[in-house]
Scaffold this active site. Structure first.
Site, PDB file in Angstrom:
ATOM      1  CB  CYS A  19      37.722  44.318  29.723  1.00 22.04           C
ATOM      2  SG  CYS A  19      37.511  46.047  29.279  1.00 22.04           S
ATOM      3  CB  CYS A  76      41.256  42.527  30.714  1.00 22.21           C
ATOM      4  SG  CYS A  76      42.742  43.541  30.826  1.00 22.21           S
ATOM      5  CB  CYS A 116      42.189  54.220  43.605  1.00 23.56           C
ATOM      6  SG  CYS A 116      40.620  53.374  43.353  1.00 23.56           S
ATOM      7  CB  CYS A 139      41.615  48.275  25.295  1.00 25.25           C
ATOM      8  SG  CYS A 139      43.047  48.057  26.360  1.00 25.25           S
ATOM      9  CB  CYS A 150      40.399  59.429  40.428  1.00 27.10           C
ATOM     10  SG  CYS A 150      40.968  57.732  40.240  1.00 27.10           S
ATOM     11  CB  CYS A 171      37.227  58.061  38.545  1.00 25.50           C
ATOM     12  SG  CYS A 171      38.500  56.868  38.137  1.00 25.50           S
ATOM     13  NE  ARG A 224      37.385  54.660  45.655  1.00 25.39           N
ATOM     14  CZ  ARG A 224      36.889  55.859  45.885  1.00 25.39           C
ATOM     15  NH1 ARG A 224      35.690  56.170  45.476  1.00 25.39           N
ATOM     16  NH2 ARG A 224      37.615  56.764  46.498  1.00 25.39           N
TER      17      ARG A 224
HETATM   18  S1  SF4 Z   1      40.381  46.380  31.539  1.00 30.12           S
HETATM   19 FE1  SF4 Z   1      39.691  46.721  29.407  1.00 30.12          FE
HETATM   20  S2  SF4 Z   1      40.312  48.792  28.949  1.00 30.12           S
HETATM   21 FE2  SF4 Z   1      41.460  48.178  30.765  1.00 30.12          FE
HETATM   22  S3  SF4 Z   1      43.384  47.334  29.987  1.00 30.12           S
HETATM   23 FE3  SF4 Z   1      41.979  45.584  30.161  1.00 30.12          FE
HETATM   24  S4  SF4 Z   1      41.025  45.419  28.115  1.00 30.12           S
HETATM   25 FE4  SF4 Z   1      41.951  47.457  28.239  1.00 30.12          FE
END
Ligand code: SF4
Length: 363
Positions: free
Chosen positions: A60, A57, A189, A53, A129, A97, A261
């Site tokens: 993550c 974040c 959600c 990705c 979802c 999901c 949840r």
């Molecule tokens: S949470 Fe992870 S997968 Fe989702 S947008 Fe952020 S970096 Fe990408």
């Protein structure tokens, strides 16, 4: 009684900080007024496209810029997804999901395949979802037409603290996507994560952002951070169970009709801790040994826990009827090949930059 939509941060923080027993009693009472306290909805989360990705974040392991041991995969096929959905149904899940590690949805073959996945799971009489990143109005309409039941798009944390977690997109983009979903009949959600270094005021801030939406989200996941080596938050201390229970209870009080949840972090919780979360108003879990990429209790263990607590899995479409699924050839909505300008604030987040730097030296 009409739902309250004008919550303030101070009001929510006062609830969060109540004496524990008072908080629990109030939350459990509200829960019983609005829900069957012995029914818990079970969802299975499928990572249909893992890793790689472009976002940053801080929590993550799927962000390409950090060095984690994650094994990524390209988009799964419709048949693979259908087979997994059948397994999930057989083990008691009423909802599937599907999560893809994308910044935003792009029109084209992959999105068309996701629409087929939605159609095929809807045909299994399960709630479907998706969590696919940012979404335009047209894309939301196409998902709705395919038979999507819910769209997940977490706010993650308060607007203030968001800037300490993610620099590649803005909080307003999250709200804009939720707004696009709201223009359809797909349910919303949206929740967040605790244990990222935020303060109780930030937790209250996130709940203000959610509880003042009108309508409030039908579902609010509360995650406890699972720190993953290589991510900027690898050294965060686990969230004490008491804070998780407080967060669940506060969510229940400010959003009485919402499905709360109990999401990531359950492997770190005892059964007693989880039971208190159910008592405080949590009425949904994710089943399966993986939650996208982080560990989760085995489904048999969960069913054992349900038996011990006298909990029953909720049947699908109890809260809202099954959406109709329109076949691709009869679709009213076409790909518009839009290129929306989602924001990219690009401010510096030290711990994200450090993790990125470390990753470069490891490769
Ligand atoms: S949470 Fe992870 S997968 Fe989702 S947008 Fe952020 S970096 Fe990408």
């Amino acid at each position: 009684m009409a739902l309250k939509h004008d919550w303030t941060k101070e009001e929510i923080l006062d609830i969060y900080n109540k004496p524990f027993m008072d908080l629990l009693y109030e939350a459990a009472s509200i829960h019983r007024e609005h829900h069957d306290p012995n029914t818990v909805q079970v969802s299975t989360l499928l990572s249909i496209k893992t890793g790689g990705c472009p976002e940053d974040c801080g929590y993550c392991p799927q962000a390409a810029r950090y060095h984690t041991d994650l094994e990524g995969n390209d988009l799964m096929s419709v048949n693979q997804v259908k087979a997994q959905a059948l397994r999930a149904k057989a083990s008691g899940s009423s909802r599937v999901c599907m999560g893809a590690a994308w910044r935003n949805v792009k029109d084209g073959e992959e999105f068309d395949n996701v629409l087929e996945m939605v159609r095929s799971i809807n045909k299994l009489d399960m709630e479907v979802c998706c969590t696919l990143g940012m979404l335009t109005e047209n894309q939301a309409a196409r998902l709705a037409e395919a038979g999507l039941y819910a769209y997940n798009h977490n706010l993650d944390t308060s607007e203030d603290y968001y800037k300490e977690v993610i620099s590649t997109r803005g909080f307003d983009d999250r709200l804009a996507t939720i707004d696009n979903v709201r223009k359809t009949n797909v349910t919303v959600c949206s929740g967040g994560i605790i244990g990222m270094g935020e303060s109780p005021a930030d937790r209250a801030g996130m709940l203000v952002a959610l509880a003042t939406l009108n309508p409030q989200p039908e579902s609010v996941p509360i995650n406890a951070l699972v720190p993953v080596e290589g991510t900027p938050m690898e050294e965060q201390e686990p969230v004490p169970i008491w804070e998780m229970i407080r967060m669940v209870a506060t969510t229940r009080i400010v959003m009485p009709e919402t499905q709360v949840r109990l999401s990531a972090g359950r492997t770190q919780m005892s059964r007693e801790g989880q039971a208190m979360c159910f008592f405080a108003g949590a009425n949904s879990i994710f089943a399966g040994d993986k939650l996208l990429t982080t560990p989760n209790p085995d489904v048999n263990e969960d069913m054992e826990m349900f038996k011990m607590l006298g909990l029953n899995p909720q049947k699908p479409f109890v809260k809202k009827s099954q959406p109709e699924s329109v076949a691709a050839e009869n679709s009213q909505f076409q790909s518009q090949n839009e290129k929306p300008k989602w924001s990219r604030p690009g401010h510096k987040i030290e711990r994200n930059l450090e993790a990125q730097q470390k990753a470069k030296t490891k490769v």
